[in-house]
Scaffold this motif. Structure first.
Motif, short mmCIF file in Angstrom:
data_model
loop_
_atom_site.label_atom_id
_atom_site.label_comp_id
_atom_site.label_asym_id
_atom_site.label_seq_id
_atom_site.Cartn_x
_atom_site.Cartn_y
_atom_site.Cartn_z
N ALA A 73 0.52 -1.48 0.04
CA ALA A 73 0.16 -0.08 -0.13
C ALA A 73 0.76 1.32 0.43
O ALA A 73 1.57 1.52 0.68
N TRP A 75 1.10 5.09 0.04
CA TRP A 75 0.16 6.53 0.62
C TRP A 75 0.55 7.55 -0.05
O TRP A 75 2.05 7.91 -0.01
N LEU A 122 -4.49 7.07 -1.21
CA LEU A 122 -3.82 6.01 -1.42
C LEU A 122 -3.30 5.55 -3.78
O LEU A 122 -3.87 5.11 -3.91
N PHE A 125 -2.12 0.16 -4.46
CA PHE A 125 -2.96 -1.09 -3.41
C PHE A 125 -3.00 -2.37 -4.10
O PHE A 125 -3.19 -2.19 -4.95
N LEU A 141 -5.22 -3.43 4.06
CA LEU A 141 -5.57 -1.85 4.01
C LEU A 141 -6.61 -1.27 4.86
O LEU A 141 -6.77 -0.37 5.82
N SER A 144 -3.01 0.22 7.64
CA SER A 144 -2.93 1.27 6.38
C SER A 144 -3.85 2.41 6.55
O SER A 144 -3.64 3.57 7.03
N THR A 157 -8.97 6.76 -2.77
CA THR A 157 -8.54 6.10 -3.55
C THR A 157 -9.54 5.97 -4.71
O THR A 157 -10.60 6.79 -4.70
N TYR A 168 -13.49 -2.39 -0.53
CA TYR A 168 -13.38 -0.97 0.15
C TYR A 168 -14.28 0.06 1.17
O TYR A 168 -13.99 0.27 2.17
#
Length: 328
Positions: A73, A75, A122, A125, A141, A144, A157, A168
């Motif tokens: 991931a 960011w 993000l 990923f 997920l 983070s 994201t 998500y």
């Protein structure tokens, strides 16, 4: 259990692993094929571009890996306007050759649909295609997200499959209006709002009364002087690693306001100064007015007010000063 796979912060030596993870599915995607029609060159070109942005994220954001390197991931801290990577146009032209305009067009499309307000983005990923993929993705997920949530900022994201959109959503993200990428891929922007971030401003010295409430009780472990602040704006990996270590250990790093002012006076990138000052582990330090005589004496001894401010802050918080020259 797979759900308990440890998650670690990525460092500079992890960049090749992250690039390989991200580029794997990217090569066979519709947007990857649109960006680089030549399938023989596609992987190399995409790898070069992903590396540019991963390096940028390690300087002006954070990245996390499952320890077995099966998921990553990446960011970006978008606390304010985020400058592009250093020499971005030149590096992109070298990496992409005749396809550079396609990458710039994709940048424009994503920028147009990206939210304007402060948030954590993000950018990449990815999880390898292997057993327990969904569990691995959920582990990384969730972890983070929790790290980003410490800043009390929204997270954002984009995903390109319904399965990822649903993943998500289970982690608190809300889908925004879909849009189409060049090449025809439908993209679902996702937004998660944990709450509003509180600004963190403190005096360089602890309060006179121990029971007096403060905005936060985390200890300051490190002070950045003007040189270290300028080095951060120029992409110093040494400064990045130092502040990442402080954050990982549950502490803060202090930014004396005099050092920030001197850095700004030296024509530093003010957008990057904003990113540093708004880092979730940063504390902007003022001076207790009652301590002006001590500050003046330190100023006389060292000859610079910003240096005196950094030493004064370090003494008041029983920590060291990080000094780094830009470009070193």
């Amino acid at each position: 259990m797979i759900n308990n796979l440890p998650v670690c912060r990525a460092h500079w030596q992890d960049i090749p692993h992250i690039v390989d993870l991200v580029v794997g599915p990217f090569v066979n995607s519709a947007i990857g094929a649109w960006l680089v029609p030549d399938e023989h060159r596609r992987r190399d070109i995409l790898s070069a571009v992903v590396r540019v942005w991963t390096e940028h994220a390690l300087l002006f954001g954070e990245a996390y890996l499952l320890r077995d390197h099966s998921a990553a991931a990446v960011w970006l801290h978008r606390y304010g306007p985020l400058s592009p990577p250093t020499a971005y146009g030149e590096r992109l032209a070298v990496a992409c050759g005749e396809y550079v305009d396609r990458f710039l067009h994709l940048d424009d499309v994503l920028h147009t649909h990206r939210p304007d307000g402060p948030h954590n983005h993000l950018a990449f990923f990815t999880v390898t295609e292997e057993p327990y993929r969904v569990r691995r993705a959920s582990t990384l997920l969730a972890t983070s997200n929790a790290r980003m949530g410490q800043a009390l900022l929204p997270t954002y994201t984009e995903v390109t499959t319904l399965a990822d959109r649903d993943l998500y959503a289970r982690h608190g993200y809300v889908p925004l209006e879909p849009f189409t990428l060049p090449g025809g891929t439908t993209t679902y922007p996702m937004w998660r709002t944990p709450g509003q971030r509180r600004a963190r401003h403190r005096s360089s010295t602890p309060p006179a009364q121990p029971d007096q409430p403060t905005l936060n009780d985390l200890p300051i472990r490190l002070i950045l002087d003007t040189a270290a602040i300028l080095a951060f704006t120029e992409g110093s990996t040494a400064v990045h690693e130092a502040i990442a270590k402080v954050a990982d250990e549950g502490g803060l790093f202090g930014l004396p306001v005099m050092c920030l002012a001197e850095a700004a006076r030296s024509f530093a990138d003010t957008d990057r100064l904003d990113l540093l000052a708004n880092h979730p582990a940063a504390a902007v330090l003022t001076v207790d007015p009652l301590q002006w005589k001590t500050l003046a004496a330190t100023h006389r001894a060292v000859g610079r007010l910003d240096t005196a401010g950094a030493l004064f802050a370090a003494a008041g918080n029983h920590c060291r000063v990080l000094a780094d020259q830009p470009g070193q």
